[in-house]
Design a protein around this motif. Structure first.
Motif, PDB file in Angstrom:
ATOM      1  N   GLY A 107     -18.496  -2.354   8.259  1.00  0.00           N
ATOM      2  CA  GLY A 107     -17.574  -2.244   7.059  1.00  0.00           C
ATOM      3  C   GLY A 107     -18.228  -1.541   6.087  1.00  0.00           C
ATOM      4  O   GLY A 107     -17.728  -0.839   5.568  1.00  0.00           O
ATOM      5  N   THR A 108     -19.645  -1.486   6.041  1.00  0.00           N
ATOM      6  CA  THR A 108     -20.436  -0.605   4.949  1.00  0.00           C
ATOM      7  C   THR A 108     -20.377   0.815   5.651  1.00  0.00           C
ATOM      8  O   THR A 108     -20.487   1.739   4.973  1.00  0.00           O
ATOM      9  N   TYR A 109     -20.855   0.730   6.933  1.00  0.00           N
ATOM     10  CA  TYR A 109     -20.961   2.199   7.526  1.00  0.00           C
ATOM     11  C   TYR A 109     -19.696   3.101   7.765  1.00  0.00           C
ATOM     12  O   TYR A 109     -19.779   4.235   7.614  1.00  0.00           O
ATOM     13  N   ALA A 110     -18.724   2.232   8.186  1.00  0.00           N
ATOM     14  CA  ALA A 110     -17.396   3.120   8.499  1.00  0.00           C
ATOM     15  C   ALA A 110     -16.873   3.972   7.517  1.00  0.00           C
ATOM     16  O   ALA A 110     -16.500   5.326   7.748  1.00  0.00           O
ATOM     17  N   PRO A 111     -16.845   3.604   6.275  1.00  0.00           N
ATOM     18  CA  PRO A 111     -16.126   4.439   5.225  1.00  0.00           C
ATOM     19  C   PRO A 111     -17.063   5.732   4.892  1.00  0.00           C
ATOM     20  O   PRO A 111     -16.593   6.711   4.778  1.00  0.00           O
ATOM     21  N   THR A 112     -18.510   5.449   4.908  1.00  0.00           N
ATOM     22  CA  THR A 112     -19.485   6.606   4.441  1.00  0.00           C
ATOM     23  C   THR A 112     -19.377   7.673   5.573  1.00  0.00           C
ATOM     24  O   THR A 112     -19.600   8.855   5.548  1.00  0.00           O
ATOM     25  N   LEU A 113     -19.085   6.974   7.126  1.00  0.00           N
ATOM     26  CA  LEU A 113     -18.887   7.965   8.221  1.00  0.00           C
ATOM     27  C   LEU A 113     -17.586   8.711   8.307  1.00  0.00           C
ATOM     28  O   LEU A 113     -17.636   9.949   8.699  1.00  0.00           O
ATOM     29  N   GLY A 114     -16.738   8.200   7.373  1.00  0.00           N
ATOM     30  CA  GLY A 114     -15.460   8.654   6.990  1.00  0.00           C
ATOM     31  C   GLY A 114     -15.708   9.998   6.414  1.00  0.00           C
ATOM     32  O   GLY A 114     -14.950  11.050   6.409  1.00  0.00           O
ATOM     33  N   VAL A 115     -16.481  10.018   5.240  1.00  0.00           N
ATOM     34  CA  VAL A 115     -16.825  10.894   4.421  1.00  0.00           C
ATOM     35  C   VAL A 115     -17.489  12.098   5.056  1.00  0.00           C
ATOM     36  O   VAL A 115     -17.309  13.429   4.919  1.00  0.00           O
ATOM     37  N   LEU A 116     -18.340  11.611   5.941  1.00  0.00           N
ATOM     38  CA  LEU A 116     -19.126  12.633   6.739  1.00  0.00           C
ATOM     39  C   LEU A 116     -18.330  13.580   7.758  1.00  0.00           C
ATOM     40  O   LEU A 116     -18.165  14.538   8.038  1.00  0.00           O
ATOM     41  N   GLY A 117     -17.323  12.584   8.357  1.00  0.00           N
ATOM     42  CA  GLY A 117     -16.183  13.336   9.391  1.00  0.00           C
ATOM     43  C   GLY A 117     -15.554  14.426   8.417  1.00  0.00           C
ATOM     44  O   GLY A 117     -15.031  15.144   9.008  1.00  0.00           O
ATOM     45  N   ALA A 118     -15.189  14.063   7.203  1.00  0.00           N
ATOM     46  CA  ALA A 118     -14.197  15.109   6.463  1.00  0.00           C
ATOM     47  C   ALA A 118     -15.049  15.990   6.114  1.00  0.00           C
ATOM     48  O   ALA A 118     -14.535  17.358   6.201  1.00  0.00           O
ATOM     49  N   VAL A 119     -16.271  16.106   5.779  1.00  0.00           N
ATOM     50  CA  VAL A 119     -16.976  16.975   5.584  1.00  0.00           C
ATOM     51  C   VAL A 119     -17.176  17.917   6.849  1.00  0.00           C
ATOM     52  O   VAL A 119     -17.134  19.114   6.543  1.00  0.00           O
ATOM     53  N   VAL A 120     -17.509  17.327   7.830  1.00  0.00           N
ATOM     54  CA  VAL A 120     -17.643  18.172   8.980  1.00  0.00           C
ATOM     55  C   VAL A 120     -16.255  18.942   9.504  1.00  0.00           C
ATOM     56  O   VAL A 120     -16.589  20.201   9.733  1.00  0.00           O
TER      57      VAL A 120
END
Length: 266
Positions: free
Chosen positions: A151-164
């Protein structure tokens, strides 16, 4: 499958999908393969880096617990059981309980009962059972931590996905319609990351913690009951001692039921 996990998941997913419709967003935007790859596969990869395989092998069992909670002994029933055992012990001695050991389904309670029947010192019984409880609690914490970290990693990876996604979208600005669609798809990664983090993984971790706490309380209640029987306390005393594990409402209901049973017998 009668627990709140399935209901909560359905409500959470419905809230997002219906909300998208009400906002005029296309549901097809939710089916974004790149976003799922970054969020889902990325989260799994991050969790695998964070935890050893020996702990990750238990994830399947944890999901079974979440979707099909293991039945725990009812506290009111446990009190009645210990009161009955205490009465037998005071009338016939501790060895009279030996015939009832095989009828006990709970492994923790069965082990404790065998220890007191075998005449082990009370301090030894307490130490062994407390160590068992502590080890169980640590295993439960390790399992819940996997979901907490996901649950900690998923939202941060969401931001990463948006940046990509934005990098890919802004690399070609010649077609504005295509650009708008690409930006929308990029932000779907953020939505998916937040959704999985705060609707799936964190709530699942919290449920595992709550289930663990309930089980530990039952184990502590069993420990108190076993030690009380070994000490030879009266049935009234053991009932009063174990009743502290009930809520005031549960105590009141149990007392009313006992009074009703007495009236029926009379």
């Amino acid at each position: 499958m009668k627990n709140s996990t399935v209901i909560g998941l359905i409500l959470g997913l419905a809230a997002v999908l219906v909300g998208m419709i009400l906002k005029g967003a296309s549901l097809s935007a939710f089916l974004n393969g790149a976003a799922f790859m970054i969020i889902i596969v990325g989260t799994i990869g991050a969790v695998m880096v964070a935890f050893p395989l020996s702990e990750l092998k238990k994830v399947g069992t944890l999901f079974k617990i979440l979707f099909k909670e293991r039945p725990l002994p009812e506290r009111e029933q446990l009190i009645k059981q210990f009161v009955e055992w205490a009465g037998i012990t005071r009338r016939e001695g501790l060895l009279a309980l030996e015939a009832r050991v095989d009828d006990i389904e709970d492994a923790f309670l069965k082990n404790g009962m065998r220890m007191i029947i075998d005449g082990n010192d009370q301090d030894l019984v307490r130490d062994v059972l407390l160590e068992d409880i502590s080890a169980t609690e640590e295993r439960h914490k390790a399992g819940a931590l996997i979901f907490t970290q996901a649950g900690t990693y998923a939202p941060t990876l969401g931001v990463l996905g948006a940046v990509v996604g934005l990098i890919a979208a802004l690399s070609d600005m010649s077609n504005m319609d295509k650009l708008a669609h690409a930006i929308s798809a990029a932000f779907m990664a953020t939505l998916l990351g937040i959704f999985t983090g705060y609707v799936l993984w964190h709530p699942m971790a919290n449920k595992l913690k709550r289930l663990s706490k309930q089980e530990i309380q039952i184990r502590l209640m069993m420990l108190e009951g076993l030690l009380s029987i070994q000490s030879g306390v009266s049935t009234i005393a053991i009932e009063q001692k174990l009743s502290v594990y009930l809520t005031p409402t549960e105590r009141k209901l149990m007392k009313q039921k006992e009074e009703g049973d007495v009236e029926q017998k009379a």
